[in-house]
Design an enzyme around this catalytic site. Structure first.
Site, PDB file in Angstrom:
ATOM      1  N   CYS A  47       1.259   8.460  -3.643  1.00 53.72           N
ATOM      2  CA  CYS A  47       2.641   8.134  -3.296  1.00 53.72           C
ATOM      3  C   CYS A  47       2.742   6.702  -2.745  1.00 53.72           C
ATOM      4  O   CYS A  47       2.508   5.752  -3.468  1.00 53.72           O
ATOM      5  CB  CYS A  47       3.192   9.181  -2.331  1.00 53.72           C
ATOM      6  SG  CYS A  47       4.979   9.268  -2.297  1.00 53.72           S
ATOM      7  N   HIS A  48       3.074   6.534  -1.460  1.00 49.46           N
ATOM      8  CA  HIS A  48       3.128   5.213  -0.840  1.00 49.46           C
ATOM      9  C   HIS A  48       1.761   4.769  -0.319  1.00 49.46           C
ATOM     10  O   HIS A  48       1.603   3.641   0.130  1.00 49.46           O
ATOM     11  CB  HIS A  48       4.119   5.212   0.331  1.00 49.46           C
ATOM     12  CG  HIS A  48       5.558   5.244  -0.066  1.00 49.46           C
ATOM     13  ND1 HIS A  48       6.198   6.402  -0.444  1.00 49.46           N
ATOM     14  CD2 HIS A  48       6.477   4.262  -0.152  1.00 49.46           C
ATOM     15  CE1 HIS A  48       7.456   6.137  -0.732  1.00 49.46           C
ATOM     16  NE2 HIS A  48       7.660   4.844  -0.572  1.00 49.46           N
TER      17      HIS A  48
END
Length: 184
Positions: free
Chosen positions: A111-112
C-alpha cells in the site's frame, strides 16, 4: 506451504498503520512457522487505523532504537497513510531499512509502505507496485511502477492494497522461506 520455522521477521510500524496490512501478513507468517516482532518508535503500544477510523493498539516487541537487522531474516513494511509518513523522516527507521538492504535480506511493503523505500533510496530502476495514491511519487523517484497485485524485483516484494493480501502473503512467505538463515 513454505516452512518458516527458525525464521524471524521484523514488522516496522508507527501509529496509523493500516491494521489488516499488519495482522494478515503477521498471521500468515506465524502460521508458516515464523516468529514476528513489531518494531516501532512508539513506546509500549502502537495504534492501528481501520480505513479512516482509529482501531486497536498492538504491543511493541522491540523499540526502534534497539532494533538490529542482524536478528532478523526479513522486513515487513505495512502501509496506511499516517504510518509511512511518520517513519520516512525517522533517520533510525530509514537506517534499519537500509541495513536489511545492505545485507541482501527481503523487504516487503504494501500500500503506502513503499514510501519508506523512496526515502531509503531503494526504488531507482526497481519494479515496484503500490497503492495508486503514491504511484507518481515512486515514478518520480525512479521506480518502474507496475499495476499488479504483487511485484517482485530481487529482494523487494511490493503489493497495492488490502485486496491483494492473499497474493502478497503467499509471495512474502516464499521470499522469506528462501532467505538463508541469518547468523546472529
Amino acid at each position: 506451504m513454505e516452512n518458516l520455522k527458525n525464521k524471524r521477521i521484523a514488522i516496522l510500524v508507527a501509529d496509523g498503520f493500516e491494521e489488516i496490512e499488519l495482522t494478515s501478513p503477521k498471521e500468515a507468517l506465524e502460521n508458516a512457522g515464523a516468529k514476528t516482532d513489531i518494531i516501532s518508535p512508539a513506546e509500549g503500544t502502537v495504534r492501528a487505523k481501520n480505513g479512516d477510523e482509529w482501531s486497536n493498539d498492538y504491543p511493541v516487541d522491540v523499540a526502534l532504537q534497539e532494533a538490529e537487522e542482524n536478528r532478523y531474516d526479513g522486513l515487513l513494511l505495512p502501509g496506511g497513510v499516517i504510518n509511512p509518513d511518520k517513519l520516512r523522516t525517522n533517520k533510525t527507521a530509514i537506517a534499519l531499512i537500509n541495513a536489511f538492504w545492505e545485507r541482501d535480506k527481503p523487504i516487503a511493503a504494501i500500500c503506502h509502505g513503499p514510501q519508506l523505500l523512496i526515502n531509503a533510496d531503494l526504488v531507482r530502476d526497481k519494479k515496484i507496485t503500490s497503492v495508486e495514491a503514491i504511484q507518481m511519487d515512486l515514478i518520480n523517484a525512479g521506480a518502474l511502477w507496475q499495476d499488479s497485485e504483487v511485484v517482485i524485483d530481487d529482494k523487494l516484494i511490493t503489493s497495492r492494497t488490502p485486496d491483494d493480501l492473499p497474493a502478497f502473503n503467499k509471495a512474502i512467505i516464499k521470499a522469506f522461506a528462501t532467505e538463508k538463515k541469518n547468523k546472529a
